[in-house]
Scaffold this active site. Structure first.
Site, PDB file in Angstrom:
ATOM      1  N   GLU A 113      37.856  75.004  45.297  1.00 26.16           N
ATOM      2  CA  GLU A 113      36.498  74.902  45.844  1.00 26.16           C
ATOM      3  C   GLU A 113      36.521  74.435  47.300  1.00 26.16           C
ATOM      4  OE1 GLU A 113      35.211  72.286  42.741  1.00 26.16           O
ATOM      5  OE2 GLU A 113      35.567  70.499  43.917  1.00 26.16           O
ATOM      6  N   LYS A 115      36.096  72.276  50.618  1.00 25.84           N
ATOM      7  CA  LYS A 115      36.047  70.856  50.960  1.00 25.84           C
ATOM      8  C   LYS A 115      35.014  70.704  52.060  1.00 25.84           C
ATOM      9  CE  LYS A 115      38.973  66.879  51.930  1.00 25.84           C
ATOM     10  NZ  LYS A 115      38.185  66.222  52.962  1.00 25.84           N
ATOM     11  N   ASP A 117      32.541  69.213  54.714  1.00 25.29           N
ATOM     12  CA  ASP A 117      32.695  68.145  55.681  1.00 25.29           C
ATOM     13  C   ASP A 117      31.407  67.342  55.775  1.00 25.29           C
ATOM     14  OD1 ASP A 117      34.180  66.724  57.393  1.00 25.29           O
ATOM     15  OD2 ASP A 117      34.181  68.187  59.021  1.00 25.29           O
ATOM     16  N   TYR A 224      30.103  67.673  42.819  1.00 23.93           N
ATOM     17  CA  TYR A 224      31.420  68.146  42.397  1.00 23.93           C
ATOM     18  C   TYR A 224      32.115  67.218  41.409  1.00 23.93           C
ATOM     19  CZ  TYR A 224      32.684  65.304  46.515  1.00 23.93           C
ATOM     20  OH  TYR A 224      32.788  64.318  47.447  1.00 23.93           O
ATOM     21  N   LYS A 313      44.225  71.253  53.904  1.00 25.56           N
ATOM     22  CA  LYS A 313      43.464  71.188  55.153  1.00 25.56           C
ATOM     23  C   LYS A 313      43.600  72.516  55.886  1.00 25.56           C
ATOM     24  CE  LYS A 313      41.828  66.922  55.755  1.00 25.56           C
ATOM     25  NZ  LYS A 313      41.063  66.369  56.853  1.00 25.56           N
ATOM     26  N   CYS A 407      28.892  78.723  96.410  1.00 24.12           N
ATOM     27  CA  CYS A 407      29.631  79.626  95.533  1.00 24.12           C
ATOM     28  C   CYS A 407      31.122  79.565  95.881  1.00 24.12           C
ATOM     29  CB  CYS A 407      29.104  81.051  95.708  1.00 24.12           C
ATOM     30  SG  CYS A 407      30.124  82.275  94.859  1.00 24.12           S
ATOM     31  N   CYS A 410      31.982  83.380  97.409  1.00 22.01           N
ATOM     32  CA  CYS A 410      31.444  83.929  98.664  1.00 22.01           C
ATOM     33  C   CYS A 410      30.950  82.838  99.608  1.00 22.01           C
ATOM     34  CB  CYS A 410      30.321  84.914  98.369  1.00 22.01           C
ATOM     35  SG  CYS A 410      28.817  84.135  97.770  1.00 22.01           S
ATOM     36  N   CYS A 425      24.535  81.880  91.901  1.00 26.19           N
ATOM     37  CA  CYS A 425      24.876  82.274  93.260  1.00 26.19           C
ATOM     38  C   CYS A 425      23.848  83.348  93.610  1.00 26.19           C
ATOM     39  CB  CYS A 425      26.282  82.861  93.332  1.00 26.19           C
ATOM     40  SG  CYS A 425      26.579  83.738  94.874  1.00 26.19           S
ATOM     41  N   CYS A 430      27.645  88.974  96.704  1.00 30.15           N
ATOM     42  CA  CYS A 430      28.783  88.136  96.306  1.00 30.15           C
ATOM     43  C   CYS A 430      29.857  88.984  95.616  1.00 30.15           C
ATOM     44  CB  CYS A 430      28.312  87.034  95.374  1.00 30.15           C
ATOM     45  SG  CYS A 430      29.665  86.106  94.631  1.00 30.15           S
TER      46      CYS A 430
END
Ligand code: IVH
Length: 676
Positions: A113, A115, A117, A224, A313, A407, A410, A425, A430
């Protein structure tokens, strides 16, 4: 460092992280780094038994309870799970279990099943009524969070068929991914701190002094474990207890399966790894539990975890690394995106050396500075991002990073417009923007010009062969002879690919133009509704808004584009070069044999160009995405197929259909043979 000293130092460090994680709900390092610390400590203690200590954190679960809530002593301790990090370790666990039970590993019956978090919760029902709820705390004593848990919508206040006596239901409190996103959007709107991940958000939301705050947080509970009073067990099988919990009205993990033998367990854990992003909740592993409750009793527990269960894991999606520098890149719309240059680190299985910082506000909110130790996250196909800095006691930090005013490409001014977080920009000439526009124009989702990648565009621009994307269509093979590394053959095929792009439908041209807010979906709707660029440019705002899926923002953007002089010049050049600028109507005589089915094509299918094959699928109501997922209907395998697509399809159990069956597939929506 001497081992004794090292052990003391590691223990102190783990205790510190435990407190941050369990008491303050604010971890300071990613779980993967924490796991590595604990592992190092455990290995050291094992190598030096003289340094082992009953009181060491390696024998404990969680952390002592905070004083805000009253203490609850668990009738039966709430233990943790031992972890394995790869298949070899999982097999070793299976062997140990099997040996302890005098069985073969292939005979073990196991539940597999997700896990989840979140955080562990125990709920006590007396005569069917929710009576008390407690967090895990240090495993022995937890915190009384009853009133907060009463506000969780999917926790039944009374069990469906009531029953009598005491039953304890254990499970995980979590925030679904979508609820987590909503919560953070709300926090952002209120100018409040955002949560780093769903687990912290869930923990922070559950452990609130004010139940009304918990109530506002969309928490969920997944059960669970059923803890029955000692001496009167009514179940033999774990999976039967899960069915009972479900009948009582609890959410249980729909992904749970029963597997026989460790090898099938491994296959199932691989499935979880491939599908972790398709689940509605964040998972950090897969839990494997012996199904037979009598056998469980024979294996028993260690000081902190049962021997009859294990967590595999999954590869960490967050790691820490050093932030070397913050730089800014200019996109095709001129948007200046700050990004982190990192010391390379392996995250979710691939090496990451750059990560996005999104925008100026995000850099400020995260307060990350060059030289900092930072947390990097890479989830699935998502671009890696910097989550935040890790505080390092006693280390002097550099001063806060300042967003550049010019920028980097340019030298033109960078400006923020209105309320937006983005900086642009604003120099239309550019070079960085121009380059990004070309690359986007030639990309797969736009005109799909093979052989026209960034390197090539840089050359074309540098040689002055093109200035606007429309110039591409006038390139001749002899023009390209001056380009370094481009032979006659490649030059011919590049020109061929560009010429072939002229027959691309209007929708792809619209995508390629990079009109703000107009992505592939909107482009297709607009192109289908209008049929041609001429009709589209002639549409009123109201007419545009009436198109399926087009809101006022997109409508205005496309309207403005169609009335822009420079855009008009470019479109005229397209037309002069022979682009069709029309969206072919899907012939209604074609049977929709692939309706709403995703068919991935890899390699060359005889008689079809790459786009031709895709168009044939689309004409039959299907889609032809560039990558394989569990939603893929089948993968058509042509000459020199992509190895990763084939491997992924195999992994996910998606059928591999030989190219010789392509016509059959188009005609009937199915096939008679598959490749193994
Ligand atoms: S069983 C004695 N099953 O993971 C067995 N735990 O690292 C106790 N968790 O404290 C736990 N999903 O908070 C179990 N399907 C699952 C789980 C799960 C998440 C959490 C739980 C536990 C921690 C251990």
């Amino acid at each position: 460092m001497k081992p004794a000293e090292h052990v003391v130092r590691l223990r102190a460090e783990v205790v510190r992280h435990n407190e941050a994680y369990y008491v303050h709900d604010a971890p300071t390092i990613p779980d993967a780094d924490y796991d590595a610390l604990v592992r190092e400590l455990r290995e050291l203690e094992e190598a030096h038994p003289e340094l082992a200590d009953e009181q060491s954190v390696t024998h404990k679960v969680g952390a002592p309870v905070a004083t805000t809530f009253s203490a609850v002593t668990h009738a039966e301790p709430m233990l943790s799970l031992d972890n394995v990090f790869d298949v070899a370790e999982l097999r070793a666990w299976g062997d140990r279990c099997a040996k302890g039970l005098e069985l073969a590993p292939s005979d073990l019956v196991l539940a597999v099943e997700p896990k989840i978090d979140g955080l562990a919760l125990s709920i006590l029902y007396v005569d069917g009524a929710l009576t008390r709820a407690a967090t895990r705390g240090d495993g022995r004593v937890g915190e009384d969070v009853t009133e907060n848990v009463r506000t969780i919508r999917n926790v039944p206040p009374v069990l469906v068929d009531r029953g009598s006596g005491r039953v304890e239901v254990r499970g995980e409190v979590f925030l679904a991914k979508s609820d987590f996103d909503d919560l953070n959007a709300r926090q952002r709107g209120l100018g409040e701190r955002e949560f780093a991940n769903p687990r912290n958000a869930a923990a922070g939301s559950l452990r609130q002094k004010e139940p009304s705050v918990t109530a506002s947080r969309a928490l969920s509970f997944l059960a669970y474990q059923l803890v029955e009073p000692a001496g009167a067990p009514s179940f033999d099988s774990y999976l039967d207890t899960i069915a009972q919990l479900s009948q009582w009205g609890f959410l249980t993990a729909p992904e749970t399966t029963r597997e026989v033998g460790v090898e099938d367990v491994i296959a199932r854990t691989d499935w979880f790894e491939a599908h972790r992003h398709d689940l509605g909740y964040q998972i950090d592993g897969v839990v494997i539990k012996l199904d037979d409750l009598a056998l469980r009793a024979r294996l028993g527990f260690t000081s902190r975890a049962p021997r009859w269960a294990i967590a595999r894991k999954l590869p960490p999606e967050e790691r820490t690394t050093r932030l070397v520098a913050i730089e800014v890149s200019i996109g095709r719309t001129g948007r200046a995106t700050p990004y982190a240059v990192l010391e390379p680190v392996v995250v979710a299985g691939s090496t990451v050396s750059m990560a996005t910082l999104h925008n100026q506000d995000q850099v400020a909110a995260k307060d990350v500075r060059p030289g900092d130790l930072v947390i990097v996250r890479k989830a699935g196909d998502v671009i890696p991002e910097v989550v935040g800095a890790v505080s390092e006691a006693g280390r002097r930090r550099k001063s806060a990073w300042r967003f550049p005013t010019k920028c980097p490409d340019c030298g033109g001014p960078l400006e923020r417009v209105g309320e937006e977080s983005d900086t642009y920009c604003v120099n239309p000439a550019c070079p960085a923007q121009q380059l990004a526009q070309f690359v986007h124009f030639a990309s797969r989702e736009a005109l799909d010009i093979e052989g026209l990648g960034e390197q090539r565009v840089v050359q074309l621009l540098a040689e002055g062969l093109v200035d606007d994307v429309a110039d591409l269509f006038n390139l001749r093979v002899e023009d390209l002879s001056s380009l370094e590394g481009l032979g006659e053959l490649s030059a011919t095929s590049l020109v061929g690919a560009i010429q072939a792009a002229k027959s691309m439908p209007l929708s792809r041209v619209l995508v390629g133009l990079g009109i703000r807010h107009v992505g592939p979906v909107a482009a297709r709707e607009l192109a289908t509704a209008s049929g041609s660029y001429t009709a589209l440019a002639g549409a009123s705002l109201e007419e545009l808004e009436a198109v399926n899926g087009i809101g006022p923002v997109i409508a205005q953007s496309i309207f403005d584009y169609c009335h822009d002089e420079e855009a008009a010049r470019r479109i005229a050049s397209f037309a002069a070069a022979g682009l069709s600028l029309e969206e072919p109507r899907v012939a209604s005589t074609v049977d929709q044999t692939l309706f709403e089915r995703a068919v991935v094509v890899t390699g060359v299918v005889e008689g079809y160009s790459r786009d031709g094959a895709e168009a044939a699928i689309v004409a039959r109501g299907g889609t032809s995405p560039g990558s394989v997922s569990k939603k893929t209907y089948c993968v058509v395998v042509g000459e020199s197929p992509g190895a990763s697509k084939v491997a992924k399809a195999r992994d996910l159990g998606v059928p591999l259909v030989p190219a010789s069956e392509f016509e059959t597939l188009l005609g009937s929506g199915s096939w008679s043979t598959t490749l193994s």
